[in-house]
Design a protein around this motif. Structure first.
Motif, PDB file in Angstrom:
ATOM      1  N   VAL A  70       0.940  -0.729  -0.397  1.00  0.00           N
ATOM      2  CA  VAL A  70      -0.367  -0.402   0.051  1.00  0.00           C
ATOM      3  C   VAL A  70       1.015   1.504   0.122  1.00  0.00           C
ATOM      4  O   VAL A  70       0.588   2.068  -0.900  1.00  0.00           O
ATOM      5  N   THR A  71       1.660   1.095   1.058  1.00  0.00           N
ATOM      6  CA  THR A  71       2.615   2.547   0.713  1.00  0.00           C
ATOM      7  C   THR A  71       3.154   2.700  -0.183  1.00  0.00           C
ATOM      8  O   THR A  71       3.837   4.075  -0.941  1.00  0.00           O
ATOM      9  N   GLN A  72       3.645   1.957  -0.740  1.00  0.00           N
ATOM     10  CA  GLN A  72       4.735   2.180  -2.256  1.00  0.00           C
ATOM     11  C   GLN A  72       4.280   2.125  -3.172  1.00  0.00           C
ATOM     12  O   GLN A  72       4.155   3.447  -3.620  1.00  0.00           O
ATOM     13  N   LEU A  73       2.701   1.250  -3.353  1.00  0.00           N
ATOM     14  CA  LEU A  73       1.770   2.399  -4.167  1.00  0.00           C
ATOM     15  C   LEU A  73       1.944   3.621  -4.632  1.00  0.00           C
ATOM     16  O   LEU A  73       1.619   4.160  -5.294  1.00  0.00           O
ATOM     17  N   LEU A  74       1.493   4.139  -3.167  1.00  0.00           N
ATOM     18  CA  LEU A  74       1.368   5.593  -3.523  1.00  0.00           C
ATOM     19  C   LEU A  74       2.941   6.823  -3.178  1.00  0.00           C
ATOM     20  O   LEU A  74       2.343   7.550  -3.839  1.00  0.00           O
ATOM     21  N   ALA A  75       3.146   5.770  -3.251  1.00  0.00           N
ATOM     22  CA  ALA A  75       4.890   6.359  -2.636  1.00  0.00           C
ATOM     23  C   ALA A  75       5.193   6.789  -4.147  1.00  0.00           C
ATOM     24  O   ALA A  75       5.946   7.988  -4.189  1.00  0.00           O
ATOM     25  N   LEU A  76       5.160   5.498  -4.240  1.00  0.00           N
ATOM     26  CA  LEU A  76       5.043   5.974  -6.268  1.00  0.00           C
ATOM     27  C   LEU A  76       4.351   6.400  -7.313  1.00  0.00           C
ATOM     28  O   LEU A  76       5.139   6.287  -8.211  1.00  0.00           O
ATOM     29  N   ASN A  77       3.711   7.184  -6.266  1.00  0.00           N
ATOM     30  CA  ASN A  77       2.652   7.175  -7.596  1.00  0.00           C
ATOM     31  C   ASN A  77       1.694   6.201  -8.999  1.00  0.00           C
ATOM     32  O   ASN A  77       1.581   6.994  -9.275  1.00  0.00           O
ATOM     33  N   ILE A  78       1.561   5.085  -8.249  1.00  0.00           N
ATOM     34  CA  ILE A  78       0.937   4.284  -9.123  1.00  0.00           C
ATOM     35  C   ILE A  78      -0.625   4.727  -8.994  1.00  0.00           C
ATOM     36  O   ILE A  78      -0.982   4.618 -10.035  1.00  0.00           O
ATOM     37  N   VAL A  79      -0.736   4.981  -7.901  1.00  0.00           N
ATOM     38  CA  VAL A  79      -2.480   4.895  -7.834  1.00  0.00           C
ATOM     39  C   VAL A  79      -2.514   6.106  -6.638  1.00  0.00           C
ATOM     40  O   VAL A  79      -0.915   6.831  -6.110  1.00  0.00           O
ATOM     41  N   ASP A  80      -3.358   7.146  -6.397  1.00  0.00           N
ATOM     42  CA  ASP A  80      -3.409   8.345  -5.533  1.00  0.00           C
ATOM     43  C   ASP A  80      -3.915   7.893  -4.188  1.00  0.00           C
ATOM     44  O   ASP A  80      -3.713   8.857  -3.471  1.00  0.00           O
ATOM     45  N   ARG A  81      -5.176   6.927  -4.366  1.00  0.00           N
ATOM     46  CA  ARG A  81      -6.054   6.802  -2.969  1.00  0.00           C
ATOM     47  C   ARG A  81      -5.985   4.732  -3.346  1.00  0.00           C
ATOM     48  O   ARG A  81      -6.305   4.310  -4.208  1.00  0.00           O
ATOM     49  N   VAL A  82      -6.572   4.613  -2.122  1.00  0.00           N
ATOM     50  CA  VAL A  82      -6.593   2.541  -1.961  1.00  0.00           C
ATOM     51  C   VAL A  82      -7.311   2.535  -1.403  1.00  0.00           C
ATOM     52  O   VAL A  82      -7.865   2.789  -0.346  1.00  0.00           O
ATOM     53  N   LEU A  83      -8.204   1.658  -2.016  1.00  0.00           N
ATOM     54  CA  LEU A  83      -9.303   1.321  -1.123  1.00  0.00           C
ATOM     55  C   LEU A  83      -8.680  -0.737  -0.354  1.00  0.00           C
ATOM     56  O   LEU A  83      -7.991  -1.196  -1.569  1.00  0.00           O
ATOM     57  N   VAL A  84      -8.086  -1.019   1.134  1.00  0.00           N
ATOM     58  CA  VAL A  84      -7.748  -2.250   1.250  1.00  0.00           C
ATOM     59  C   VAL A  84      -9.167  -2.908   1.106  1.00  0.00           C
ATOM     60  O   VAL A  84      -9.864  -2.618   1.666  1.00  0.00           O
ATOM     61  N   ILE A  85      -9.933  -4.032   0.015  1.00  0.00           N
ATOM     62  CA  ILE A  85     -11.093  -4.797   0.380  1.00  0.00           C
ATOM     63  C   ILE A  85     -10.832  -6.028   1.245  1.00  0.00           C
ATOM     64  O   ILE A  85     -10.022  -7.548   0.332  1.00  0.00           O
ATOM     65  N   PRO A  86     -10.845  -6.524   2.599  1.00  0.00           N
ATOM     66  CA  PRO A  86     -10.817  -7.665   2.868  1.00  0.00           C
ATOM     67  C   PRO A  86     -11.977  -8.844   2.154  1.00  0.00           C
ATOM     68  O   PRO A  86     -12.386  -8.727   1.877  1.00  0.00           O
TER      69      PRO A  86
END
Length: 182
Positions: free
Chosen positions: A21-37
């Motif tokens: 999650v942290t890397q996806l946001l830090a590397l600007n791969i995505v702007d927001r993340v929905l964590v979906i169990p």
């Protein structure tokens, strides 16, 4: 906006998951993340040990333990654990699209899940609705995913007491509720 959907059993969510999650946001791969169990994971051999409600709580605790600049861009979405019966990714994507109609949906999967994608329900329709972001799993024999220096860790290791790579709040929750190995 690029909205990342990061689904998983999260039984339990661990530092490997939060690193992604942290890397996806830090590397600007995505702007927001929905964590979906996941609700009732169809392509898993064993059912989750923790209940859906427990896995949702652990996900929220892990998100709360993230750095503020990351945490503000992450949300735990319980759509699949609230759904009765099998939960398919395409159903989740269709529901998320209704809430975020103008966003590009980026489906985040590990190389292991990607290897089984041909078994997914209505996969051809799904792949027309999302951009796929494949994350390289440590020790994976393929090089088809993005390398984000993922942590070589599995929820199985955590459940068996072979790793304590958990956020402090999740570790306390597991201990308080006597989940997994005592």
């Amino acid at each position: 906006m690029k909205l990342g959907l990061y689904g998983g059993t999260f039984d339990p969510i661990h530092n490997g998951h939060t690193h992604v999650v942290t890397q996806l946001l830090a590397l600007n791969i995505v702007d927001r993340v929905l964590v979906i169990p996941a609700g009732e994971p169809r392509l898993r051999e064993n059912a989750p040990i923790a209940s859906g409600a427990q896995r949702r709580t652990m996900c929220q605790l892990a998100v709360n333990d993230l750095a503020p600049e990351i945490r503000s861009k992450v949300e735990v979405n319980p759509i699949e654990i609230l759904r009765i019966g099998p939960s398919y990714t395409i159903d989740t994507v269709e529901a998320v699209k209704q809430t975020y109609p103008d966003d590009e949906i980026v489906l985040i999967v590990g190389t292991d899940a990607h290897q089984k994608i041909d078994q997914w329900h209505r996969v051809d329709e799904l792949l027309k609705m999302v951009t796929l972001e494949i994350i390289e799993r440590p020790g994976a024999s393929s090089s088809q995913g993005r390398d984000i220096d993922a942590i070589d860790l599995s929820a199985t290791q955590v459940r068996l007491g072979q790793s304590d790579q958990l956020s402090p709040s999740v570790a306390n929750y597991i201990k308080e509720h006597n989940l997994y190995v005592s």
